[in-house]
Design an enzyme around this catalytic site. Structure first.
Site, short mmCIF file in Angstrom:
data_model
loop_
_atom_site.label_atom_id
_atom_site.label_comp_id
_atom_site.label_asym_id
_atom_site.label_seq_id
_atom_site.Cartn_x
_atom_site.Cartn_y
_atom_site.Cartn_z
N ALA A 83 0.84 -1.20 0.00
CA ALA A 83 0.00 0.00 0.00
C ALA A 83 0.87 1.25 0.00
CB ALA A 83 -0.94 -0.02 1.20
N THR A 105 0.66 4.14 -1.49
CA THR A 105 0.00 5.45 -1.38
C THR A 105 -0.48 5.70 0.04
OG1 THR A 105 -2.10 4.48 -2.15
CG2 THR A 105 -0.68 5.52 -3.80
N TYR A 106 -0.82 4.66 0.76
CA TYR A 106 -1.15 4.82 2.18
C TYR A 106 0.07 5.31 2.94
CZ TYR A 106 -2.63 3.57 6.93
OH TYR A 106 -2.95 3.61 8.27
N GLY A 107 1.21 4.68 2.67
CA GLY A 107 2.45 5.12 3.31
C GLY A 107 2.80 6.54 2.95
N LYS A 136 0.47 8.95 4.92
CA LYS A 136 0.81 9.01 6.34
C LYS A 136 2.16 9.71 6.56
CE LYS A 136 -2.86 6.97 7.94
NZ LYS A 136 -3.86 7.72 8.75
#
Length: 239
Positions: free
Chosen positions: A144, A146-148, A151
């Protein structure tokens, strides 16, 4: 009047655990969410709290939410930016990896920044602002990215905001949970930290005015990134 706290995404998981922890300490609490059924369940369990139906990615709904807080409590002391989503994306498989990317970044990155600015415009002397990021803010997950990225961006925003607001006494706390036992992670194997533990560490760090709350496995993450970064990266690559 007791401290007033607003927790976004507060009807389940980490958000609900944090809201309940605040209530146990005598705080007045408001939560928001997008599911009316979840809000109804929360209100039934916690009739003294304020449950608000709001999509934090929509400006008019954020404004209506803050109006509701002001009408009920007259002020806000602590904002907890918790609402978020985890979406796996594999850019090695094709263009569909970017499907609904704007929606993901709006929820995980842009909306906490917008809401923070809007809250500070109404209540400049806030006691605390909390951002729930993740250990992935420091090491992005392979499944993931784009999640990283979102964040990590929120981590940078919290760091700069902390310095900006320090002169007025508003504390900025970043919470970096590890894998947490929530419905979102039900399909993921591995050791999971309870939402209650994340909430307890969060409130303790907020009271101590620490810059970060590091529950569970993330407690050693900053140190490990300094002394054994390759080991941490290999571990995250498998997660």
């Amino acid at each position: 009047m007791e401290q007033v706290s607003l927790v976004t995404g507060g009807t389940s998981g980490i958000g609900m655990a944090v809201a309940e922890a605040f209530m146990r300490k005598g705080a007045a609490v408001a939560v928001c969410g997008r599911s009316q059924a979840a809000l109804d369940r929360f209100s039934h369990a916690h009739p003294d709290a304020l449950a608000i139906k709001a999509d934090v990615t929509v400006a008019r709904e954020r404004a209506a939410m803050l109006d509701a807080v002001a009408d009920r409590f007259g002020r806000l002391d602590v904002l907890v930016n918790n609402a978020g989503t985890f979406i796996e994306r594999n850019f090695a498989t094709g263009a569909e990896a970017t499907d609904a990317l704007e929606n993901e970044l709006a929820l995980n990155f842009a909306s906490p920044i917008h809401l923070t600015g809007e809250v500070l415009a109404r209540w400049p002397e806030m006691t605390g602002i909390v951002f729930v990021t993740a250990g992935y803010a420091l090491v992005s997950p392979t499944r993931a990215p784009t999640y990283g990225a979102a964040k990590a961006g929120l981590h940078g925003f919290a760091e700069g905001l902390r310095r900006q607001l320090a002169p007025r006494g508003t504390h900025v706390l970043e919470v970096l949970p590890p894998l947490v036992d929530t419905p979102m992670n039900a399909h993921v194997e591995g050791r999971k930290t309870s939402p209650a533990e994340v909430a307890a560490v969060t409130l303790k760090a907020l009271e101590a005015r620490r810059p970060m709350a590091l529950p569970g496995a993330t407690r050693l993450l900053p140190t490990m990134l300094r002394v054994a970064p390759k080991t941490v990266t290999r571990t995250v690559a498998k997660s």
